[in-house]
Enzyme design. Sequence first.
Site, PDB file in Angstrom:
ATOM      1  N   ARG A 137       7.386  14.160   6.572  1.00 38.57           N
ATOM      2  CA  ARG A 137       6.892  13.092   5.666  1.00 38.57           C
ATOM      3  C   ARG A 137       5.479  13.443   5.194  1.00 38.57           C
ATOM      4  O   ARG A 137       4.626  13.847   5.966  1.00 38.57           O
ATOM      5  CB  ARG A 137       6.901  11.763   6.412  1.00 38.57           C
ATOM      6  N   VAL A 138       5.240  13.291   3.910  1.00 38.36           N
ATOM      7  CA  VAL A 138       3.910  13.526   3.345  1.00 38.36           C
ATOM      8  C   VAL A 138       3.454  12.224   2.698  1.00 38.36           C
ATOM      9  O   VAL A 138       4.226  11.583   1.978  1.00 38.36           O
ATOM     10  CB  VAL A 138       3.957  14.670   2.307  1.00 38.36           C
ATOM     11  N   GLY A 139       2.215  11.828   2.955  1.00 39.48           N
ATOM     12  CA  GLY A 139       1.687  10.585   2.380  1.00 39.48           C
ATOM     13  C   GLY A 139       0.936  10.833   1.087  1.00 39.48           C
ATOM     14  O   GLY A 139       1.049  11.893   0.458  1.00 39.48           O
ATOM     15  N   ASP A 140       0.141   9.859   0.714  1.00 44.10           N
ATOM     16  CA  ASP A 140      -0.608   9.940  -0.549  1.00 44.10           C
ATOM     17  C   ASP A 140      -1.767  10.933  -0.493  1.00 44.10           C
ATOM     18  O   ASP A 140      -2.189  11.478  -1.520  1.00 44.10           O
ATOM     19  CB  ASP A 140      -1.195   8.561  -0.901  1.00 44.10           C
ATOM     20  N   THR A 165      -6.846   4.808   0.818  1.00 47.42           N
ATOM     21  CA  THR A 165      -6.392   4.775   2.208  1.00 47.42           C
ATOM     22  C   THR A 165      -5.387   3.639   2.332  1.00 47.42           C
ATOM     23  O   THR A 165      -5.435   2.682   1.560  1.00 47.42           O
ATOM     24  CB  THR A 165      -7.590   4.578   3.167  1.00 47.42           C
ATOM     25  N   GLY A 166      -4.468   3.766   3.291  1.00 50.32           N
ATOM     26  CA  GLY A 166      -3.465   2.711   3.467  1.00 50.32           C
ATOM     27  C   GLY A 166      -2.070   3.294   3.554  1.00 50.32           C
ATOM     28  O   GLY A 166      -1.882   4.419   4.032  1.00 50.32           O
ATOM     29  N   THR A 173      -6.798   7.583   7.419  1.00 56.93           N
ATOM     30  CA  THR A 173      -7.401   8.410   6.377  1.00 56.93           C
ATOM     31  C   THR A 173      -8.924   8.342   6.352  1.00 56.93           C
ATOM     32  O   THR A 173      -9.528   7.342   5.993  1.00 56.93           O
ATOM     33  CB  THR A 173      -6.896   8.067   4.952  1.00 56.93           C
TER      34      THR A 173
HETATM   35  N1  GLY Z   1      -2.714   7.028   3.679  1.00 58.82           N
HETATM   36  C1  GLY Z   1      -2.305   8.018   4.567  1.00 58.82           C
HETATM   37  C2  GLY Z   1      -0.865   8.131   4.726  1.00 58.82           C
HETATM   38  O1  GLY Z   1      -0.134   7.172   4.500  1.00 58.82           O
HETATM   39  O2  GLY Z   1      -0.408   9.185   5.101  1.00 58.82           O
END
Ligand code: GLY
Length: 311
Positions: free
Chosen positions: A196-199, A219-220, A168
């Site tokens: 899949r979608v992240g934060d 981020t993470g 990120t």
């Molecule tokens: N922090 C980015 C993700 O996990 O997609």
Amino acid sequence: MAAVGTWSFSQPAVDRLRSLITSGCHATDAVEEAMAGWLKMTQIKFHPSVEMENDPETGRHIVGRGGFPNSEGVLECDAAIMQGTAGKFGAVAALRGIGTPIRVARKVMDRSPHSLLVGDGAAIFAREQGFSIEPNDSMLSVHSTKAYEVTNLQEYLENRQKASGHDTLGLIALDKMGNITVGVSTSGAPFKSPGRVGDSPIPGSGLYAEHMVGAAAATGDGDRIMCYCPSFQIVQLMKQGSSPNEACCAVLKDIRRRTFPEKCFELGLIALNMKGEVGAASTVEFPYVFWDMENDSVEIRVQLPPSNKNE
Ligand code: GLY
């Protein structure tokens, strides 16, 4: 005026933010330009462009072109932009075939009645806006193709907690006029499930901004981060009077308490307020890049995780 970016690889982008913002660029244009490496404005003097999202080398950091593909070998990117002004947010998720997803997110913010578009729908919108959709092969780099070919997916997923992720690209910019904007871009968890979608594209989780208050980015491990809405919480704490650093530390502390410190996931937080003060907190060693207007220097600062003994 101030700017901050996640991880040390954001240094060229923060350099660029400094150059754009001191020239009078709006924070939103500056964030888009620093991430995507292209600017369509005419009032702004010439600035040498750097590529971040669209550079296959930046893909090693799990951002944009050259990032790690999903479990089927396809690159899917998430990106979002939020301007502090009420209601100004746009995002794309699981977007295929475009090396500058932040630019599509910007178009969603400015030109779509919607705020978040995903997958094929995001690609259809992007095509309508003039973007070309590239074949997957040209989105991958030699590095990411090889990583996909040699990785034992089962083993990788089992050890994912231990894997170091410099994922990120998050940038926050505060311009001369007092506009504050945050943008994020990622190719997401390597070898993730398709879709899949992240934060990152989730407002309040990967990013948040409020005019006259400040902005934050995360981020993470996005699958965990989105359960806690850390960026929203940080901005709310700043609104109540906390400094960016106090807000980041308080949110991190609360998440660590709720997950148990020794089991906490990878998380890095940055924040900026209207005075140009920066803050950060993290569960891992977390270098971030800050443009300090007073000293007019772009410097890498390293945030260390809190020690378990202190909690
Ligand atoms: N922090 C980015 C993700 O996990 O997609």
